[in-house]
Design a protein around this motif. Structure first.
Motif, PDB file in Angstrom:
ATOM      1  N   ALA A  11       0.783  -1.338   0.038  1.00 60.86           N
ATOM      2  CA  ALA A  11      -0.055   0.072   0.034  1.00 60.86           C
ATOM      3  C   ALA A  11       0.833   1.091   0.160  1.00 60.86           C
ATOM      4  O   ALA A  11       0.591   2.171   0.633  1.00 60.86           O
ATOM      5  CB  ALA A  11      -1.067  -0.114   1.113  1.00 60.86           C
ATOM      6  N   GLN A  12       1.899   1.271  -0.744  1.00 60.99           N
ATOM      7  CA  GLN A  12       2.662   2.412  -0.932  1.00 60.99           C
ATOM      8  C   GLN A  12       2.817   3.182  -2.445  1.00 60.99           C
ATOM      9  O   GLN A  12       3.509   3.905  -2.547  1.00 60.99           O
ATOM     10  CB  GLN A  12       4.385   2.191  -0.408  1.00 60.99           C
ATOM     11  N   GLU A  13       1.846   2.698  -3.101  1.00 58.74           N
ATOM     12  CA  GLU A  13       1.791   2.832  -4.773  1.00 58.74           C
ATOM     13  C   GLU A  13       1.728   4.381  -4.923  1.00 58.74           C
ATOM     14  O   GLU A  13       2.161   4.771  -6.017  1.00 58.74           O
ATOM     15  CB  GLU A  13       0.686   1.972  -5.238  1.00 58.74           C
ATOM     16  N   GLN A  14       1.032   5.110  -4.066  1.00 57.61           N
ATOM     17  CA  GLN A  14       0.938   6.485  -4.065  1.00 57.61           C
ATOM     18  C   GLN A  14       2.258   7.331  -3.775  1.00 57.61           C
ATOM     19  O   GLN A  14       2.046   8.574  -4.090  1.00 57.61           O
ATOM     20  CB  GLN A  14      -0.388   7.028  -3.529  1.00 57.61           C
ATOM     21  N   TYR A  15       2.984   6.976  -3.438  1.00 64.72           N
ATOM     22  CA  TYR A  15       4.277   7.707  -2.920  1.00 64.72           C
ATOM     23  C   TYR A  15       5.501   7.367  -4.156  1.00 64.72           C
ATOM     24  O   TYR A  15       5.174   7.073  -5.220  1.00 64.72           O
ATOM     25  CB  TYR A  15       4.778   7.039  -1.817  1.00 64.72           C
ATOM     26  N   GLY A  16       6.597   7.491  -3.740  1.00 61.39           N
ATOM     27  CA  GLY A  16       7.876   7.295  -4.439  1.00 61.39           C
ATOM     28  C   GLY A  16       9.230   7.075  -3.692  1.00 61.39           C
ATOM     29  O   GLY A  16       9.034   7.243  -2.318  1.00 61.39           O
ATOM     30  N   ALA A  17      10.089   6.931  -4.292  1.00 56.85           N
ATOM     31  CA  ALA A  17      11.491   6.647  -3.607  1.00 56.85           C
ATOM     32  C   ALA A  17      11.711   7.554  -2.747  1.00 56.85           C
ATOM     33  O   ALA A  17      12.148   7.494  -1.401  1.00 56.85           O
ATOM     34  CB  ALA A  17      12.710   6.254  -4.496  1.00 56.85           C
ATOM     35  N   PHE A  59      11.891   1.245  -5.011  1.00 57.60           N
ATOM     36  CA  PHE A  59      10.498   1.518  -4.844  1.00 57.60           C
ATOM     37  C   PHE A  59      10.001   0.874  -6.129  1.00 57.60           C
ATOM     38  O   PHE A  59      10.348   0.902  -7.123  1.00 57.60           O
ATOM     39  CB  PHE A  59      10.376   3.079  -5.302  1.00 57.60           C
ATOM     40  N   TYR A  60       8.859   0.028  -5.909  1.00 55.45           N
ATOM     41  CA  TYR A  60       8.289  -1.022  -6.612  1.00 55.45           C
ATOM     42  C   TYR A  60       6.681  -0.753  -6.763  1.00 55.45           C
ATOM     43  O   TYR A  60       6.056  -1.062  -7.441  1.00 55.45           O
ATOM     44  CB  TYR A  60       8.596  -2.473  -6.454  1.00 55.45           C
ATOM     45  N   GLY A  61       6.190   0.096  -5.945  1.00 53.61           N
ATOM     46  CA  GLY A  61       4.707   0.596  -5.677  1.00 53.61           C
ATOM     47  C   GLY A  61       4.244   0.679  -6.896  1.00 53.61           C
ATOM     48  O   GLY A  61       2.988   0.469  -7.094  1.00 53.61           O
ATOM     49  N   GLN A 160      -2.193  -6.745  -3.724  1.00 57.97           N
ATOM     50  CA  GLN A 160      -0.898  -6.621  -3.930  1.00 57.97           C
ATOM     51  C   GLN A 160       0.075  -7.902  -3.858  1.00 57.97           C
ATOM     52  O   GLN A 160       0.844  -8.208  -4.329  1.00 57.97           O
ATOM     53  CB  GLN A 160      -0.168  -5.435  -3.359  1.00 57.97           C
ATOM     54  N   VAL A 161      -0.236  -8.267  -2.524  1.00 59.75           N
ATOM     55  CA  VAL A 161       0.377  -9.634  -2.350  1.00 59.75           C
ATOM     56  C   VAL A 161       0.152 -10.727  -3.290  1.00 59.75           C
ATOM     57  O   VAL A 161       1.027 -11.392  -3.994  1.00 59.75           O
ATOM     58  CB  VAL A 161       0.098 -10.059  -0.750  1.00 59.75           C
ATOM     59  N   THR A 162      -1.022 -10.873  -3.610  1.00 65.13           N
ATOM     60  CA  THR A 162      -1.455 -11.899  -4.481  1.00 65.13           C
ATOM     61  C   THR A 162      -0.854 -11.835  -5.939  1.00 65.13           C
ATOM     62  O   THR A 162      -0.584 -12.363  -6.562  1.00 65.13           O
ATOM     63  CB  THR A 162      -3.075 -12.009  -4.651  1.00 65.13           C
ATOM     64  N   ARG A 163      -0.986 -10.441  -6.351  1.00 69.53           N
ATOM     65  CA  ARG A 163      -0.326  -9.901  -7.858  1.00 69.53           C
ATOM     66  C   ARG A 163       1.135 -10.496  -7.621  1.00 69.53           C
ATOM     67  O   ARG A 163       1.517 -10.948  -8.715  1.00 69.53           O
ATOM     68  CB  ARG A 163      -0.342  -8.390  -7.869  1.00 69.53           C
TER      69      ARG A 163
END
Length: 307
Positions: A11-17, A59-61, A160-163
């Motif tokens: 659940a970090q996809e909206q951020y960045g490195a 970062f992979y989100g 995300q875990v299942t993906r």
């Protein structure tokens, strides 16, 4: 390349490195300082500026923001619904057995024991199709999010875990983001939550020796994550010269606190995971920054950066 490679969790996809580094590094420096290594803490984060020790976030989100990756289509959701429900049920079992909150233990047991799990608390067809996930969002463990945000967090986390486990392209890209930062100067790979799975598998593909540190790790989650790890059967990555695992007892994501029984040493090595499970992360048992500020982690980092 970095001396410390950081790997974020779910659940970090909206951020960045850069954003995540600005959150993790001050917290990590605080833990190092609390452990008595002020000089190293200053090199990590002094005056709110990155210091001499290079620490970078893998970062992979943003992979999960691509079409279908967040479960935005009915097809994508259907593909992973069964595994997501298995994961939610496993987290409910963890809460029922070991949660420090008696209300969460009781709520989890009630849902797990109820033959009417799919109807209790259901809100429309979508809820009825996801009874375990719906039950999970009602635990007080998620109270800091508020119920609406908790539901979205659980949905993103499960998806995300299942993906990662089911989509080989997502898996390879995430690991490549870690491997791109590991080099001869790397001393520590520090990973949280799902990131510990990514880091563990990436280190199996690395030739550079480093300390592996996992925080709130679900690596030993039986029937879901553990049997899907690569390679099989699981063992300590040969490139890990030390493996330290930190887990709050109330962190339901870290389903099995002690990883040592599940990860034997690599051939020719004696390295096994050592777990610190007497941690108290307060109201945020799975919060990455709460793990990072701990004295025990600060000492591990300082020792790994030393001569």
């Amino acid at each position: 390349m970095a001396a410390i490679v950081l790997v974020h969790g779910i659940a970090q996809e909206q951020y960045g490195a850069d954003v995540l580094e600005s959150r993790w590094l001050p917290a990590l420096a605080s833990g190092v300082r609390t452990a008595g290594y002020a000089d190293i803490a200053d090199e990590l984060w002094r005056g709110a500026r990155p210091g001499r020790i290079e620490a970078r976030m893998a970062f992979y989100g943003n992979i999960f923001l691509e079409p279908g990756a967040q479960g935005g289509t009915g097809t994508a959701r259907a593909e992973h619904l069964e595994l997501s429900e298995e994961l939610a049920t496993a987290w409910l079992r963890r809460a029922a057995e070991q949660s420090d909150d008696p209300r969460d233990r009781a709520a989890a047991r009630r849902y797990l024991d109820s033959a009417a799990l799919g109807s209790e608390g259901a809100m429309g067809a979508g809820r009825a199709l996801r009874p375990a996930a719906n039950a999970l969002t009602r635990l007080r463990w998620f109270a800091p999010f508020g119920f609406g945000l908790a539901a979205r967090f659980v949905d993103r986390a499960l998806t995300q875990v299942t993906r990662y486990l089911e989509d080989s392209e997502v898996r390879d890209i995430a690991q490549r983001r870690v491997l791109d930062l590991i080099g001869p100067d790397t001393r520590i790979v520090l990973a949280h939550s799902l990131g510990s799975v990514v880091a563990y598998e990436a280190m199996h593909r690395s030739d550079h020796p480093a300390t592996l540190v996992t925080l709130g790790s679900p690596l030993a989650l039986q029937s879901i994550i553990y049997p899907r790890l690569r390679p099989q059967p699981p063992f300590v990555p040969p490139s890990a010269i030390r493996w330290e695992n930190l887990a709050d007892r109330d962190d339901i994501v870290a389903t099995h606190l002690d990883l040592a029984p599940y990860f034997p040493p690599a051939p020719g090595s004696a390295v096994v995971p050592a777990t610190y499970h007497s941690l108290d992360n307060g109201a945020g048992p799975h919060d990455a920054t709460h793990y990072l500020t701990k004295r025990s982690l600060g000492r591990i980092v300082a020792e790994s950066l030393g001569p």
